[in-house]
Design an enzyme around this catalytic site. Structure first.
Site, short mmCIF file in Angstrom:
data_model
loop_
_atom_site.label_atom_id
_atom_site.label_comp_id
_atom_site.label_asym_id
_atom_site.label_seq_id
_atom_site.Cartn_x
_atom_site.Cartn_y
_atom_site.Cartn_z
CG ASN A 157 -0.42 -0.12 2.50
OD1 ASN A 157 0.74 -0.51 2.65
ND2 ASN A 157 -1.18 0.23 3.52
CD GLU A 256 4.84 -0.44 12.93
OE1 GLU A 256 3.65 -0.14 13.11
OE2 GLU A 256 5.75 0.00 13.64
CB CYS A 290 -2.31 0.07 8.65
SG CYS A 290 -0.99 1.25 8.68
CD GLU A 464 8.42 0.21 10.68
OE1 GLU A 464 7.46 0.62 10.00
OE2 GLU A 464 9.26 -0.58 10.25
P1 NAP Z 1 0.13 -9.14 3.79
O1 NAP Z 1 -0.65 -10.01 2.89
O2 NAP Z 1 0.29 -9.55 5.20
O3 NAP Z 1 1.55 -8.96 3.09
C1 NAP Z 1 2.56 -8.17 3.64
C2 NAP Z 1 3.91 -8.68 3.17
O4 NAP Z 1 4.10 -10.01 3.67
C3 NAP Z 1 4.04 -8.80 1.66
O5 NAP Z 1 5.37 -8.54 1.31
C4 NAP Z 1 3.72 -10.26 1.41
O6 NAP Z 1 4.27 -10.73 0.21
C5 NAP Z 1 4.40 -10.90 2.60
N1 NAP Z 1 3.89 -12.22 2.95
C6 NAP Z 1 2.72 -12.80 2.65
N2 NAP Z 1 2.65 -14.04 3.17
C7 NAP Z 1 3.82 -14.24 3.83
C8 NAP Z 1 4.36 -15.32 4.59
N3 NAP Z 1 3.67 -16.45 4.82
N4 NAP Z 1 5.59 -15.18 5.13
C9 NAP Z 1 6.28 -14.04 4.94
N5 NAP Z 1 5.83 -12.99 4.23
C10 NAP Z 1 4.61 -13.09 3.69
O7 NAP Z 1 -0.46 -7.67 3.85
P2 NAP Z 1 -0.85 -6.73 2.63
O8 NAP Z 1 -2.14 -7.20 2.08
O9 NAP Z 1 0.29 -6.55 1.71
O10 NAP Z 1 -1.04 -5.33 3.38
C11 NAP Z 1 -2.23 -5.01 4.02
C12 NAP Z 1 -2.12 -5.19 5.52
O11 NAP Z 1 -0.98 -4.51 6.01
C13 NAP Z 1 -3.30 -4.57 6.24
O12 NAP Z 1 -3.74 -5.42 7.27
C14 NAP Z 1 -2.72 -3.29 6.83
O13 NAP Z 1 -3.39 -2.82 7.97
C15 NAP Z 1 -1.32 -3.71 7.12
N6 NAP Z 1 -0.45 -2.54 7.19
C16 NAP Z 1 0.01 -2.17 8.42
C17 NAP Z 1 0.81 -1.04 8.55
C18 NAP Z 1 1.31 -0.64 9.89
O14 NAP Z 1 2.25 0.15 9.93
N7 NAP Z 1 0.78 -1.15 10.98
C19 NAP Z 1 1.15 -0.28 7.41
C20 NAP Z 1 0.67 -0.68 6.18
C21 NAP Z 1 -0.14 -1.82 6.09
P3 NAP Z 1 3.36 -11.19 -1.00
O15 NAP Z 1 2.19 -10.28 -1.02
O16 NAP Z 1 4.23 -11.05 -2.16
O17 NAP Z 1 2.98 -12.61 -0.71
#
Ligand code: NAP
Length: 487
Positions: A157, A256, A290, A464
């Protein structure tokens, strides 16, 4: 759409060095969410390649840890300058791979570069301190050492800001890094890493590993023994998988994770300020943030006026390709998201919510969803209990302060919250009672390089940005010095 922007964005995409590791074999497709066209085919790195990348980062990190803080700071200052200088290229790549409107992409470039400047400055701050043994006879000196090689996993994102918020503090304290961007948006991170090298970061220090097999690669890296720190931004589900691996191998972790931010508007709020704040907190990044306002709670006395003003301002959003002039709401990331939003709206309306604006997904190509406002959302509806991550506002009404706080805290998440009230006493008291790591008071933005970004409960561990963000990449050591002649 202006042809010169299409041409420049094509040139920006063509400028991305897709395989700086030089180890790629197979590839995977990256698509523009506004057109669904393939825009790049980076290498689909294997576990073996990731381990080679880790070995390089680990080796380079050992030498980097011995450089002076002044040197690391100078390199980061140069990186800041280059990132800003190459803002057009970066913003165009962000818009093409992630979809956000170009103006917002420029905003992300500056925000992301600001972390690099902040950590260039922070690299020079003294760390460690001096204490006397209370029993006498010795002096205790504490120092902070770089933790070692880090694994940095980022979401789609904010492809640039989430990368620099991790890479810059790691470099500042003297760590090497393997960075694994989301497969949906790997290109921006590749450009950032290239610019770091232009600035003087050793070529092997920051290794970007692109892959479709994130689970396989990261579990192999976590088990390797050389990774001493994992910093992850993404969903709570994946975060807890990584925490399990970190526990097994005793790796320091920053997480995060997901949010479900309440935004509370009290009767004594300034109406215009509350409407503006809510629009920003909802629509920034198309709601794919997020810290996006996920549950908008409005007190009965101001509710009708707020909903009217808010729906009007949300209705001004111009939906379209992020490259097109005047567009303020870009596509969402993929078709799965569009289908999810349609289901959430349908469920809420079926349960009695009032659809005040939007609610539909325009025909493709591209993954689009209208800015949507739902009022009187019933507590049992799906949208009231999920992280929406899109341009849909779910409004409910409340009577008393206690009721608002109870509802705000009735979720496993605790990342951000927002309070709108012109009473400073009430605003602070309510902020104190919210179970969140961050609270926006009378504004819809919480992120800032100087602020410790992070959540409580299922929203994560660690912080962070700010000085606290630097310490996540350090280990504390102490030296116990025997002192002759000390009582
Ligand atoms: P995600 O599906 O959890 O993916 C995040 C990262 O993890 C991507 O690089 C993804 O790679 C990787 N990943 C997926 N499965 C994995 C596994 N089993 N082992 C290791 N890495 C793995 O999240 P997203 O859909 O990209 O992002 C949305 C989420 O992020 C929302 O819940 C949002 O709230 C959260 N977010 C939190 C913050 C914060 O600072 N708290 C900031 C931004 C977003 P691939 O997609 O290539 O598989």
């Amino acid at each position: 759409m202006q042809q010169h922007l299409i041409d420049s964005s094509e040139a920006a995409l063509a400028s991305v060095a897709l395989d700086p590791l030089g180890l790629g074999t197979g590839t995977f497709e990256v698509r523009d969410p506004a057109t669904e066209r393939v825009i790049a085919t980076p290498p689909d790195h294997s576990v073996e390649t990731a381990l080679i990348a880790l070995a390089r980062a680990d080796e380079a990190g050992k030498a980097w840890a011995r450089t002076t803080a002044r040197h690391r700071s100078d390199v980061l200052h140069r990186a800041y300058g280059l990132l800003v200088e190459q803002r057009d290229r970066l913003a165009l790549v962000i818009t093409r791979e992630m979809g956000k409107p170009l103006a917002e992409a420029y905003g992300e470039v500056q925000y992301a570069a600001d972390y690099v400047r902040w950590y260039a400055e922070e690299a020079l701050r003294p760390s460690g301190n001096y204490r006397e043994n209370p029993a006498g006879g010795s002096t205790i000196l504490t120092t902070r050492a770089p933790i070692g090689t880090t694994l940095l996993i980022t979401p789609w994102n904010f492809p640039m800001a989430m990368a620099t918020r991790k890479i810059a503090p790691a470099i500042a304290v003297g760590c090497g890094a393997v960075v694994k961007p989301a497969a949906l948006t790997p290109l921006t991170t590749l450009v950032v890493a290239e610019i770091f090298v232009q600035a003087g970061v050793p070529e092997d220090l920051v290794q970007v590993v692109t892959t479709k097999n994130s689970a396989g690669l990261s579990s192999a890296l976590m088990a390797d023994g050389r990774v001493r720190k994992v910093s992850f931004t993404g969903s709570t589900g994946i975060g807890s998988v990584l925490l399990g691996q970190a526990a097994e191998h005793v790796i320091k972790s920053s997480m995060e994770l997901g949010g479900n931010a309440p935004l509370i508007v009290f009767d004594d709020a300034d109406l215009d300020r509350a409407v503006e704040g809510a629009v920003v907190a909802k629509l920034r990044n198309g709601g794919q943030s997020c810290v996006a306002a996920n549950r908008i709670l409005v007190q009965d006395g101001i509710a009708d006026a707020f909903v009217e003003g808010f729906a009007e301002r949300m209705g001004e959003a111009v939906l379209g390709n992020g490259l097109a002039e005047g567009v303020t709401l870009g596509p969402v990331i993929d078709d799965r998201a569009v289908r999810g939003f349609a289901g959430l709206v349908e469920d809420a309306v079926a349960r009695g919510a009032d659809l005040r604006l939007g609610g539909a997904a325009p025909e493709g190509p591209g993954h689009f969803f209208e800015a949507t406002v739902l009022d009187n959302v019933p507590a049992g509806s799906e949208i009231a209990n999920t992280e929406i991550f899109g341009p849909i506002a779910a409004i409910t009404r409340f009577g008393t302060e206690d009721e608002a706080i109870e509802r705000a805290n009735s979720t496993p998440f605790g990342l951000a919250g927002y309070v709108f009230s012109e009473s400073i006493d009430r605003a602070f008291e309510v902020a104190d009672r919210l179970d969140t790591g961050m609270v926006g008071i009378n504004q819809g933005i919480v992120s800032n390089v100087a602020a410790p970004f992070g959540g409580v409960k299922a929203s994560g561990l660690g912080r962070e940005g700010s000085g606290e963000g630097l310490e996540e990449y350090q280990e504390i050591r102490f030296y116990n010095l025997a002192r002759r002649g000390r009582p």
